[in-house]
Design a protein around this motif. Structure first.
Motif, PDB file in Angstrom:
ATOM      1  N   PRO A   1      11.899   6.357 -66.342  1.00 53.81           N
ATOM      2  CA  PRO A   1      12.554   5.049 -66.583  1.00 53.81           C
ATOM      3  C   PRO A   1      13.439   4.571 -65.440  1.00 53.81           C
ATOM      4  O   PRO A   1      14.178   3.614 -65.610  1.00 53.81           O
ATOM      5  CB  PRO A   1      13.400   5.327 -67.817  1.00 53.81           C
ATOM      6  N   HIS A   2      13.406   5.237 -64.305  1.00 51.47           N
ATOM      7  CA  HIS A   2      14.262   4.851 -63.181  1.00 51.47           C
ATOM      8  C   HIS A   2      13.655   3.637 -62.463  1.00 51.47           C
ATOM      9  O   HIS A   2      12.444   3.591 -62.218  1.00 51.47           O
ATOM     10  CB  HIS A   2      14.417   6.020 -62.211  1.00 51.47           C
ATOM     11  N   ASP A   3      14.528   2.709 -62.115  1.00 53.57           N
ATOM     12  CA  ASP A   3      14.053   1.495 -61.436  1.00 53.57           C
ATOM     13  C   ASP A   3      14.718   1.314 -60.074  1.00 53.57           C
ATOM     14  O   ASP A   3      14.782   0.197 -59.559  1.00 53.57           O
ATOM     15  CB  ASP A   3      14.297   0.260 -62.303  1.00 53.57           C
ATOM     16  N   ALA A   4      15.217   2.430 -59.518  1.00 50.65           N
ATOM     17  CA  ALA A   4      15.882   2.343 -58.212  1.00 50.65           C
ATOM     18  C   ALA A   4      14.924   1.815 -57.144  1.00 50.65           C
ATOM     19  O   ALA A   4      15.293   0.977 -56.313  1.00 50.65           O
ATOM     20  CB  ALA A   4      16.422   3.713 -57.797  1.00 50.65           C
ATOM     21  N   VAL A   5      13.681   2.283 -57.175  1.00 53.00           N
ATOM     22  CA  VAL A   5      12.707   1.843 -56.183  1.00 53.00           C
ATOM     23  C   VAL A   5      12.329   0.382 -56.403  1.00 53.00           C
ATOM     24  O   VAL A   5      12.085  -0.371 -55.450  1.00 53.00           O
ATOM     25  CB  VAL A   5      11.452   2.743 -56.226  1.00 53.00           C
ATOM     26  N   ASN A   6      12.312  -0.045 -57.668  1.00 55.77           N
ATOM     27  CA  ASN A   6      11.934  -1.422 -57.979  1.00 55.77           C
ATOM     28  C   ASN A   6      12.950  -2.435 -57.468  1.00 55.77           C
ATOM     29  O   ASN A   6      12.626  -3.623 -57.352  1.00 55.77           O
ATOM     30  CB  ASN A   6      11.756  -1.597 -59.493  1.00 55.77           C
ATOM     31  N   HIS A   7      14.164  -1.980 -57.195  1.00 50.74           N
ATOM     32  CA  HIS A   7      15.173  -2.894 -56.657  1.00 50.74           C
ATOM     33  C   HIS A   7      14.943  -3.196 -55.179  1.00 50.74           C
ATOM     34  O   HIS A   7      15.595  -4.075 -54.621  1.00 50.74           O
ATOM     35  CB  HIS A   7      16.570  -2.301 -56.846  1.00 50.74           C
ATOM     36  N   LEU A   8      14.063  -2.433 -54.574  1.00 49.62           N
ATOM     37  CA  LEU A   8      13.762  -2.637 -53.157  1.00 49.62           C
ATOM     38  C   LEU A   8      12.599  -3.620 -53.006  1.00 49.62           C
ATOM     39  O   LEU A   8      11.786  -3.799 -53.919  1.00 49.62           O
ATOM     40  CB  LEU A   8      13.386  -1.307 -52.502  1.00 49.62           C
ATOM     41  N   SER A   9      12.519  -4.215 -51.835  1.00 51.18           N
ATOM     42  CA  SER A   9      11.328  -5.018 -51.524  1.00 51.18           C
ATOM     43  C   SER A   9      10.146  -4.076 -51.288  1.00 51.18           C
ATOM     44  O   SER A   9      10.332  -2.865 -51.104  1.00 51.18           O
ATOM     45  CB  SER A   9      11.573  -5.870 -50.283  1.00 51.18           C
TER      46      SER A   9
END
Length: 242
Positions: free
Chosen positions: A118-126
């Motif tokens: 459920p981590h979205d740290a990568v999704n915050h990146l372009s």
């Protein structure tokens, strides 16, 4: 185990604060990479972030967020070594710890790891940042936290007797030595009925003797009376004979 869980909760709270400042973290990496003339290769290790902070950081905001990342990684590494003191002959827990140690190694290449749901740290990146520059470094902390939670969950299912402290202690509460236990247990008292039995028997013997002596005395008295009772004729006072 409770201490480990508490430390893990504390680190998760710190990571949530860090995650709220992820854009600040990425900007700090961009600034320091430019200062280092190192904009081509991805940020792929903890030692690389340490080098950027120590040698190419020009403002307090960048220094603060980079230092926050390094502190969380350092705390996770300490917790990982602490978990090693709770050893079990279990391949799963040992494998989890080895993976955590490898991920937290300062020279380990993080460029290929990616944190999933459920981590979205990568999704915050372009897409470009995630693919080429920062996907690995932002995935490190959530992946290690998941590994440690997996370690705790699996360890709790193991029998307590399989866990022990490498230094020689025990994860199971130690039983007190017999002498310590005896010191804290009240002295066993003999019940009054048992304790007084010899005295009672002695008293019974005394009563029998007393009763026997009374009987003898009564017999003597009765014998005297019988002896006195063997008189011929009525008794007359001396000197008054008819």
């Amino acid at each position: 185990m409770d201490e480990v869980k508490e430390a893990l909760r504390h680190m998760e709270q710190n990571y949530k604060l860090f995650l709220q400042q992820q854009f600040t973290f990425i900007r700090a990496l961009q600034h320091t990479r430019e200062n280092a003339h190192d904009t081509i290769r991805p940020v792929a290790s903890i030692s690389q972030v340490q080098s950027y902070m120590d040698h190419y950081c020009n403002n307090s905001t960048d220094w603060r967020i980079l230092n926050m990342f390094l502190n969380i990684c350092n705390d996770l590494s300490k917790l990982c070594h602490k978990l090693e003191t709770i050893y079990s002959n279990d391949n799963i827990t040992n494998g989890i710890l080895e993976r955590c140690k490898l991920l937290l190694s300062h020279s380990n290449d993080l460029s290929s790891i990616r944190a999933g749901y459920p981590h979205d740290a990568v999704n915050h990146l372009s897409c470009h940042e995630a693919r080429n520059h920062y996907g690995g470094v932002v995935s490190l902390i959530p992946i290690v936290l998941d590994c440690m939670k997996e370690w705790v969950a699996h360890t709790e299912k193991l029998p307590w007797h399989t866990l022990h402290n490498v230094s020689g202690g025990s994860a199971v509460p130690e039983k007190r030595a017999p002498q310590d236990t005896a010191a804290n247990v009240p002295i066993f008292h003999i019940p009054p009925s048992v304790q007084l039995e010899p005295q009672t028997s002695i008293r019974n013997k005394d009563n029998v003797q007393v009763q026997g002596s009374k009987r003898v005395w009564k017999k003597r008295l009765s014998g005297t009376e019988n002896h006195r009772g063997k008189r011929k004729g009525p008794w007359k006072p001396p000197g008054r004979h008819a």
